[in-house]
Scaffold this motif. Structure first.
Motif, PDB file in Angstrom:
ATOM      1  N   GLY A   1       0.824  -1.210   0.000  1.00 49.91           N
ATOM      2  CA  GLY A   1       0.000   0.000   0.000  1.00 49.91           C
ATOM      3  C   GLY A   1       0.854   1.254   0.000  1.00 49.91           C
ATOM      4  N   GLU A   2       1.966   1.226   0.740  1.00 48.85           N
ATOM      5  CA  GLU A   2       2.893   2.359   0.757  1.00 48.85           C
ATOM      6  C   GLU A   2       3.478   2.597  -0.631  1.00 48.85           C
ATOM      7  OE1 GLU A   2       5.432   5.416   2.307  1.00 48.85           O
ATOM      8  OE2 GLU A   2       3.606   4.497   3.083  1.00 48.85           O
TER       9      GLU A   2
ATOM     10  N   TYR B   1       1.028   7.311  -6.374  1.00 47.59           N
ATOM     11  CA  TYR B   1       0.110   8.457  -6.389  1.00 47.59           C
ATOM     12  C   TYR B   1       0.894   9.764  -6.284  1.00 47.59           C
ATOM     13  CZ  TYR B   1      -2.472  12.126  -3.947  1.00 47.59           C
ATOM     14  OH  TYR B   1      -2.964  13.337  -3.549  1.00 47.59           O
ATOM     15  N   LEU B   2       1.869   9.809  -5.372  1.00 45.62           N
ATOM     16  CA  LEU B   2       2.659  11.030  -5.205  1.00 45.62           C
ATOM     17  C   LEU B   2       3.457  11.363  -6.462  1.00 45.62           C
ATOM     18  CD1 LEU B   2       4.007  10.547  -1.563  1.00 45.62           C
ATOM     19  CD2 LEU B   2       2.142  12.035  -2.311  1.00 45.62           C
ATOM     20  N   ARG B   3       3.822  10.324  -7.219  1.00 45.46           N
ATOM     21  CA  ARG B   3       4.538  10.545  -8.481  1.00 45.46           C
ATOM     22  C   ARG B   3       3.581  10.746  -9.647  1.00 45.46           C
ATOM     23  NH1 ARG B   3       7.640   5.941  -6.445  1.00 45.46           N
ATOM     24  NH2 ARG B   3       6.513   4.622  -7.918  1.00 45.46           N
TER      25      ARG B   3
ATOM     26  N   ASN C   1      -0.354   6.048 -12.534  1.00 47.58           N
ATOM     27  CA  ASN C   1      -1.457   5.096 -12.383  1.00 47.58           C
ATOM     28  C   ASN C   1      -2.555   5.608 -11.458  1.00 47.58           C
ATOM     29  OD1 ASN C   1       1.308   3.070 -12.268  1.00 47.58           O
ATOM     30  ND2 ASN C   1      -0.125   2.828 -13.965  1.00 47.58           N
ATOM     31  N   LEU C   2      -2.938   6.862 -11.615  1.00 46.13           N
ATOM     32  CA  LEU C   2      -4.001   7.422 -10.796  1.00 46.13           C
ATOM     33  C   LEU C   2      -5.329   6.754 -11.159  1.00 46.13           C
ATOM     34  CD1 LEU C   2      -3.032  11.202 -10.897  1.00 46.13           C
ATOM     35  CD2 LEU C   2      -2.390   9.466  -9.217  1.00 46.13           C
ATOM     36  N   ALA C   3      -6.137   6.475 -10.128  1.00 54.17           N
ATOM     37  CA  ALA C   3      -7.376   5.742 -10.370  1.00 54.17           C
ATOM     38  C   ALA C   3      -8.467   6.236  -9.432  1.00 54.17           C
ATOM     39  CB  ALA C   3      -7.144   4.244 -10.164  1.00 54.17           C
ATOM     40  N   GLN C   4      -9.723   5.957  -9.819  1.00 56.17           N
ATOM     41  CA  GLN C   4     -10.876   6.400  -9.048  1.00 56.17           C
ATOM     42  C   GLN C   4     -10.870   5.830  -7.636  1.00 56.17           C
ATOM     43  OE1 GLN C   4     -13.283   8.611 -10.103  1.00 56.17           O
ATOM     44  NE2 GLN C   4     -14.027   8.548  -7.984  1.00 56.17           N
ATOM     45  N   ASP C   5     -10.333   4.589  -7.488  1.00 56.66           N
ATOM     46  CA  ASP C   5     -10.371   3.966  -6.158  1.00 56.66           C
ATOM     47  C   ASP C   5      -9.363   4.576  -5.193  1.00 56.66           C
ATOM     48  OD1 ASP C   5      -7.977   2.965  -7.063  1.00 56.66           O
ATOM     49  OD2 ASP C   5      -8.489   0.855  -6.783  1.00 56.66           O
ATOM     50  N   MET C   6      -8.654   5.631  -5.609  1.00 55.54           N
ATOM     51  CA  MET C   6      -7.771   6.345  -4.700  1.00 55.54           C
ATOM     52  C   MET C   6      -8.495   7.473  -3.956  1.00 55.54           C
ATOM     53  SD  MET C   6      -4.254   6.732  -6.898  1.00 55.54           S
ATOM     54  CE  MET C   6      -3.181   5.331  -7.235  1.00 55.54           C
TER      55      MET C   6
ATOM     56  N   VAL D   1      -4.045   3.658   0.588  1.00 58.58           N
ATOM     57  CA  VAL D   1      -3.861   4.847  -0.238  1.00 58.58           C
ATOM     58  C   VAL D   1      -4.924   5.887   0.098  1.00 58.58           C
ATOM     59  CG1 VAL D   1      -3.801   5.750  -2.594  1.00 58.58           C
ATOM     60  CG2 VAL D   1      -2.751   3.540  -2.078  1.00 58.58           C
ATOM     61  N   ARG D   2      -6.179   5.460   0.207  1.00 60.25           N
ATOM     62  CA  ARG D   2      -7.238   6.414   0.542  1.00 60.25           C
ATOM     63  C   ARG D   2      -7.026   6.991   1.952  1.00 60.25           C
ATOM     64  NH1 ARG D   2     -10.379   2.452  -2.090  1.00 60.25           N
ATOM     65  NH2 ARG D   2     -11.305   1.697  -0.155  1.00 60.25           N
ATOM     66  N   PHE D   3      -6.525   6.164   2.856  1.00 59.10           N
ATOM     67  CA  PHE D   3      -6.210   6.639   4.207  1.00 59.10           C
ATOM     68  C   PHE D   3      -5.177   7.757   4.163  1.00 59.10           C
ATOM     69  CE2 PHE D   3      -2.835   6.134   7.425  1.00 59.10           C
ATOM     70  CZ  PHE D   3      -3.511   6.545   8.564  1.00 59.10           C
ATOM     71  N   ARG D   4      -4.087   7.570   3.398  1.00 55.32           N
ATOM     72  CA  ARG D   4      -3.036   8.586   3.345  1.00 55.32           C
ATOM     73  C   ARG D   4      -3.539   9.865   2.679  1.00 55.32           C
ATOM     74  NH1 ARG D   4       2.359   7.202   4.212  1.00 55.32           N
ATOM     75  NH2 ARG D   4       2.607   9.460   4.077  1.00 55.32           N
ATOM     76  N   ILE D   5      -4.322   9.708   1.635  1.00 56.58           N
ATOM     77  CA  ILE D   5      -4.841  10.908   0.961  1.00 56.58           C
ATOM     78  C   ILE D   5      -5.828  11.637   1.872  1.00 56.58           C
ATOM     79  CG2 ILE D   5      -6.203  11.738  -1.008  1.00 56.58           C
ATOM     80  CD1 ILE D   5      -4.962   9.452  -2.653  1.00 56.58           C
TER      81      ILE D   5
END
Length: 678
Positions: free
Chosen positions: A571-572, A578-580, A583-588, A628-632
């Protein structure tokens, strides 16, 4: 928590009982051997080191090497032992020089300067040896890839014998003999010898024996070079180190006695760690920071006063080495503080003016341990730079560096370590090129692994059981010190030590309790809370104080009980993508409900000094969450002022900001940018 996966070996109870009965071992030692795949007979062979010496003449070209050396000695020719500046190369050089002196042969040695000449044979050095009247160059711990340099030596009328243990290139040099167990046509059964081990086999061939008598003279040097080069401590290597440790404690070499005194090891029982962390770093310090000749002279001298002086010089160099390491580490910490995105890359590349190229590899190793990623550090000197890298198992650093060859002046190495040089202006391009290589060849980067040998309860860790683990020594590569896991232990207290530089954890389960030392870990860096159930992976040893013996537990890593580390670290990695903006996706995109769960948990706790990873592990025990959603969601709440970070000791604390007005997540620029990019 370290960014590594725990590999808990199968606990083979039946095999452990068989080993214990066959060898008379206590249960813990037998369990470790069984978990590592040994049975009664193979465990006996490992522990006894019986019949492991091989016929030296099974090694390709060793007969020709011995014949060439013997002819040169008989003819009164001058032999130059051409060594290397690390611990393996120095001990190889010293061993052969001592032997040639003992038989009355004309000999000298040459060890290239790390900074001025680099590794291995070089043409200016060969020219100098020719000027000095050398007839035969005998390489130790180098030479197997020096095709052009050896050809140059022959053009001057000199002959060359190569003894090496590194992987040959596509073409062997044209020498009198090329002795290397890794030659494809070499039938020697044990391939993992160090450079000093291969050089020892040459002495065996010269003396016409398998090595038993020669071990009485040279096992101490063999042990230092073998442990220092981190080759597997199995087979012949294990025998060399076992015999050598016995010699070191009662050494008749003034240089070794002085070295033991400098390292604070005089009069103590020695083990593999004594060499790895006491003797080898001091020998290596000479070659890293100045000339390895200082270390060679120390091991060759027969004068106690000279030994004390030379050992003092090595001690000073070792202190400088530690200072240089700290300077580089502090500089990199400043770079990361100024730009945290540097640590989000798949391969970490740092550079700096004034770094000492001889010690950057050591700092690399520590960064790999901290971040769980391959790392390279480049020492910049004006228009040029050179450096070293270290990797994690599963990612070949030499292949990654080789893929960037068009940007490099020189490079070399193996899957786990590499060295390189390039123009300073090419560093940004190199950083991007190796990152692109990693992205293309390893979409999910491998993670370091921590191997756990035995899962134990506190009452199993008695003085008798732990003390008998010493039968598995010497510890080192391929035979590491055992790691045991105490699972489901309640964290009672976090106790500071040495003014907060270290700490210890008081853990309990049922009526039993233990204390686990966490060196170089401040109390505020412990990513668990009193009352939590944790699993602790520990190395174990016996501590003696005022005549009393007790079990000492040193924490190698810990985790919240039941935490899925692989899912966490994967997950990390996805969060870093995501930070880079990869592969951005809706489930983020975090939902309002998920964000509310996190907010309510933090409001209940008021203030926490946990890392994001540890905080996730706490919350996910109560409510399933995507990492990922937690970090965002955390970033969004910080952006909108729902949360705030404040200095807390030497770290940071996260707390909820009291807020009367309703906050709309839709106002977050972080979420707007993410949704727009999907």
């Amino acid at each position: 928590m370290k960014k590594e996966l725990w590999k808990i070996l199968p606990q083979r109870a039946q095999e452990a009982h068989a080993i214990a009965d066959f060898l008379g071992l206590p249960p813990l030692a037998a369990s470790v051997l069984a978990a590592r795949g040994y049975g009664p007979e193979s465990a006996k062979a490992l522990l006894s080191c019986e019949d492991v010496l091989c016929d030296p003449l099974l090694m390709k070209d060793l007969d020709r090497a011995a014949q060439t050396v013997a002819e040169t000695v008989a003819d009164g020719g001058m032999i130059c032992i051409y060594g290397d500046y690390d611990c393996d190369g120095v001990t190889s050089t010293v061993m052969l020089k001592h032997y040639f002196d003992a038989i009355g042969a004309r000999s000298c040695y040459y060890i290239p300067h790390r900074e001025r000449e680099g590794y291995g044979l070089n043409i200016p050095a060969i020219d100098e040896l020719h000027r000095l009247g050398v007839d035969l160059i005998l390489t130790v711990d180098n030479g197997v890839t020096a095709v052009e340099e050896i050809a140059h030596a022959y053009s001057l009328g000199m002959r060359v014998v190569v003894t090496d243990h590194h992987r040959p290139g596509p073409r062997l040099p044209e020498a009198e003999a090329v002795v290397d167990p890794h030659r494809s046509d070499c039938g020697y059964p044990f391939k993992e010898l160090s450079g000093v081990g291969v050089a020892f086999k040459l002495l065996c061939a010269l003396e016409g024996e398998w090595g038993e008598a020669l071990l009485e003279q040279y096992a101490d040097l063999l042990a230092i070079g073998t442990v220092g080069d981190v080759v597997p401590l199995t087979g012949e290597n294990r025998l060399f180190v076992t015999r050598g440790l016995g010699m070191l404690t009662e050494s008749d070499r003034p240089g070794i006695r002085a070295l033991l005194a400098s390292a604070g090891l005089e009069g103590r029982v020695l083990n593999g760690d004594s060499i790895a962390f006491g003797l080898a770093p001091r020998i290596n310090a000479a070659g890293r920071l100045d000339s390895a000749d200082t270390a060679a002279m120390l091991l060759l001298t027969e004068d106690d006063e000279e030994a004390a002086e030379l050992s003092g010089q090595l001690e000073e160099l070792n202190a400088v080495r530690r200072s240089e390491e700290k300077k580089i580490a502090d500089s990199i910490a400043e770079q990361i503080a100024a730009d945290p995105s540097l640590t989000c890359r798949r391969v970490l590349v740092f550079s700096g003016e004034g770094y000492h190229a001889g010690v950057v590899g050591i700092v690399c190793s520590r960064l790999v341990e901290r971040f769980g990623k391959p790392c390279l550090i480049l020492a910049v000197d004006g228009a040029s730079a050179k450096g070293s890298g270290r990797s994690v198992e599963g990612f070949s650093l030499i292949e990654a560096v080789a893929a960037c060859h068009s940007l490099l002046a020189r490079y070399g190495g193996h899957p786990m370590a590499a060295g390189l040089s390039l123009e300073t202006k090419e560093i940004p391009a190199f950083r991007e090129a190796i990152e692109q290589y990693a992205a293309g060849h390893c979409p999910e980067m491998p993670l370091p692994k921590l191997t756990v040998d035995a899962v134990v309860s506190p009452d199993q860790l008695t003085v008798e059981e732990v003390a008998r683990l010493s039968c598995l020594e010497p510890f080192g590569s391929a035979n590491p010190s055992p790691t045991v896991m105490l699972d489901g232990m309640r964290l009672e207290r976090i106790i500071p030590l040495s003014e907060g530089k270290h700490c210890k954890l008081r853990l309990s389960r049922g009526n039993a309790s233990v204390q686990v030392l966490c060196f170089f870990t401040r109390p505020d860096q412990i990513e668990a809370l009193p009352g939590d159930l944790i699993d602790a992976a520990c190395s174990v040893s016996i501590n003696e104080y005022q005549g009393q013996r007790s079990v000492s537990l040193r924490c190698r890593d810990y985790r919240l009980h039941g935490c899925d580390l692989e899912a966490l670290w994967r997950g990390e990695q996805r969060y870093e993508r995501y930070l880079r903006a990869e592969n951005l996706a809706q489930d983020m995109v975090p939902s309002r409900e998920e964000t509310a769960v996190i907010y309510r948990y933090l409001r209940q706790k008021k203030t926490l000094s946990l890392s994001a990873e540890a905080l996730f592990c706490q919350i996910v025990r109560e409510t399933p969450l995507d990492y990922v959603r937690f970090r965002i969601a955390l970033s969004v709440m910080l952006e909108l002022g729902l949360l705030e970070k404040k200095p807390c000791g030497e770290g940071e604390c996260l707390s909820v900001v009291p807020c009367a007005a309703k906050v709309r997540l839709e106002n977050s620029s972080i979420l707007k940018e993410l949704v727009a990019a999907i």
